[in-house]
Design a protein around this motif. Structure first.
Motif, PDB file in Angstrom:
ATOM      1  N   MET A 101       1.130  -1.030  -0.063  1.00 21.83           N
ATOM      2  CA  MET A 101      -0.606  -0.324   0.513  1.00 21.83           C
ATOM      3  C   MET A 101       0.643   1.727   0.008  1.00 21.83           C
ATOM      4  O   MET A 101       0.600   2.355  -0.646  1.00 21.83           O
ATOM      5  N   GLU A 102       1.996   1.005   1.115  1.00 23.64           N
ATOM      6  CA  GLU A 102       2.700   2.122   0.943  1.00 23.64           C
ATOM      7  C   GLU A 102       3.130   2.470  -0.334  1.00 23.64           C
ATOM      8  O   GLU A 102       4.460   3.604  -0.751  1.00 23.64           O
ATOM      9  N   CYS A 103       3.106   1.383  -1.222  1.00 24.52           N
ATOM     10  CA  CYS A 103       4.143   2.080  -2.645  1.00 24.52           C
ATOM     11  C   CYS A 103       3.217   2.016  -3.706  1.00 24.52           C
ATOM     12  O   CYS A 103       3.842   1.864  -4.996  1.00 24.52           O
ATOM     13  N   ARG A 104       2.082   2.101  -3.666  1.00 23.21           N
ATOM     14  CA  ARG A 104       1.526   1.777  -4.916  1.00 23.21           C
ATOM     15  C   ARG A 104       0.950   0.353  -4.998  1.00 23.21           C
ATOM     16  O   ARG A 104       1.529   0.191  -6.814  1.00 23.21           O
ATOM     17  N   SER A 105       0.979  -0.794  -4.585  1.00 23.37           N
ATOM     18  CA  SER A 105       1.577  -2.209  -4.647  1.00 23.37           C
ATOM     19  C   SER A 105       0.524  -3.058  -4.101  1.00 23.37           C
ATOM     20  O   SER A 105       0.144  -2.275  -3.286  1.00 23.37           O
ATOM     21  N   ARG A 106      -0.063  -3.910  -4.767  1.00 24.69           N
ATOM     22  CA  ARG A 106      -0.410  -4.659  -4.185  1.00 24.69           C
ATOM     23  C   ARG A 106      -0.057  -5.161  -2.212  1.00 24.69           C
ATOM     24  O   ARG A 106      -0.686  -5.419  -1.615  1.00 24.69           O
ATOM     25  N   TYR A 107       1.688  -5.650  -3.164  1.00 27.86           N
ATOM     26  CA  TYR A 107       2.172  -6.606  -2.162  1.00 27.86           C
ATOM     27  C   TYR A 107       3.749  -6.048  -2.210  1.00 27.86           C
ATOM     28  O   TYR A 107       3.941  -5.522  -3.476  1.00 27.86           O
ATOM     29  N   ALA A 108       4.350  -5.426  -1.185  1.00 28.34           N
ATOM     30  CA  ALA A 108       5.960  -5.107  -1.183  1.00 28.34           C
ATOM     31  C   ALA A 108       6.512  -6.138  -0.178  1.00 28.34           C
ATOM     32  O   ALA A 108       5.963  -6.590   1.046  1.00 28.34           O
ATOM     33  N   GLU A 109       7.818  -5.718  -0.099  1.00 28.59           N
ATOM     34  CA  GLU A 109       8.718  -5.316   0.720  1.00 28.59           C
ATOM     35  C   GLU A 109       9.276  -4.909   1.091  1.00 28.59           C
ATOM     36  O   GLU A 109       9.671  -4.205  -0.337  1.00 28.59           O
ATOM     37  N   ALA A 110       9.934  -4.476   2.282  1.00 31.42           N
ATOM     38  CA  ALA A 110      10.462  -3.159   2.432  1.00 31.42           C
ATOM     39  C   ALA A 110      12.145  -2.565   3.326  1.00 31.42           C
ATOM     40  O   ALA A 110      12.087  -4.033   4.657  1.00 31.42           O
ATOM     41  N   PHE A 111      12.689  -2.704   2.921  1.00 29.13           N
ATOM     42  CA  PHE A 111      14.691  -2.113   3.299  1.00 29.13           C
ATOM     43  C   PHE A 111      13.991  -0.687   3.729  1.00 29.13           C
ATOM     44  O   PHE A 111      13.878   0.813   3.004  1.00 29.13           O
ATOM     45  N   ASP A 112      15.479  -0.264   4.313  1.00 28.32           N
ATOM     46  CA  ASP A 112      16.332   0.856   5.111  1.00 28.32           C
ATOM     47  C   ASP A 112      17.827   0.490   4.091  1.00 28.32           C
ATOM     48  O   ASP A 112      18.439  -0.287   3.781  1.00 28.32           O
ATOM     49  N   CYS A 113      17.996   1.600   2.928  1.00 24.80           N
ATOM     50  CA  CYS A 113      19.274   1.905   2.106  1.00 24.80           C
ATOM     51  C   CYS A 113      20.225   3.110   3.108  1.00 24.80           C
ATOM     52  O   CYS A 113      19.263   4.614   2.630  1.00 24.80           O
TER      53      CYS A 113
END
Length: 213
Positions: A193-205
């Motif tokens: 939802m946070e990146c306008r996709s249904r599913y995602a993984e999130a990371f820090d860089c």
């Protein structure tokens, strides 16, 4: 929102404090890189684990990275005590750097509440100074989920395949009260939802370089 392509990733170092950390947090990344880059070279490192759990991790790596050229460094430092083994953790990171100069490193996040994860996250940038490092997140009882700044959208089939492989690869964990589809897909749905996709993984860089042609 700008995009970063993973198509150029030909080598990766994957770092986990415990068996299953890498696949829970970044299983979609593994599946995506393996699909985009057949024959990708991957060095897979764990700091802790019993022989049984390490066998699960080996099987998981093969399942999540089909076609990859895999090497392993599976260590047996005491679970939950990595800060007391600071020097040994630093040594195993330098050993990994001698094995492979990767295009991408994946490791835990610095703001992870688990002391083992956090130590690994803090040491990685001191060893891998010239590589892109993605710090992954692991849902857990501590409630330490935070804002992330890099997202990997996952097609539905990749998100579902990740969960399927987690269950198949880590039967020792099925009795845990948090080990279920709702946890894994729920977090993926929120990050999607946070990146306008249904599913995602999130990371820090924390550091990246932009190069012009």
């Amino acid at each position: 929102m700008r995009e970063l392509s993973l198509a150029a990733v030909r080598s990766m170092i994957l770092l986990g404090a415990h068996p299953d950390d890498i696949e829970i947090a970044a299983g979609g990344l593994l599946l995506s890189v393996a699909a985009a880059n057949p024959g990708v070279r991957v060095h897979y490192i764990l700091c802790t684990g019993t022989p049984e759990r390490q066998a699960e991790a080996r099987a998981a790596a093969a399942a999540f990275l089909p076609g990859a050229h895999l090497s392993f460094a599976l260590h047996t430092l005491p679970d939950g005590r990595l800060p007391a083994h600071w020097g040994e953790v630093k040594d195993l990171l330098h050993e990994a750097a001698d094995v492979l100069t990767p295009d991408l490193v994946a490791c835990p996040a610095v703001n992870d509440a688990h002391q083992d994860h956090r130590l690994l996250a803090e040491q990685v940038p001191t060893v891998f100074r010239d590589q892109l490092v993605l710090h992954y997140e692991i849902p857990k009882w501590d409630g330490d989920l935070a804002r992330r700044n890099v997202y990997l959208p996952l097609p539905d089939e990749t998100a579902l395949r990740k969960v399927e492989l987690l269950h198949a690869s880590y039967p020792s964990q099925k009795a845990r009260d948090w080990w279920d589809d709702e946890v894994f897909l729920g977090l993926a749905r929120l990050r999607g939802m946070e990146c306008r996709s249904r599913y995602a993984e999130a990371f820090d860089c924390t550091k990246a370089v932009l190069r012009l042609p």
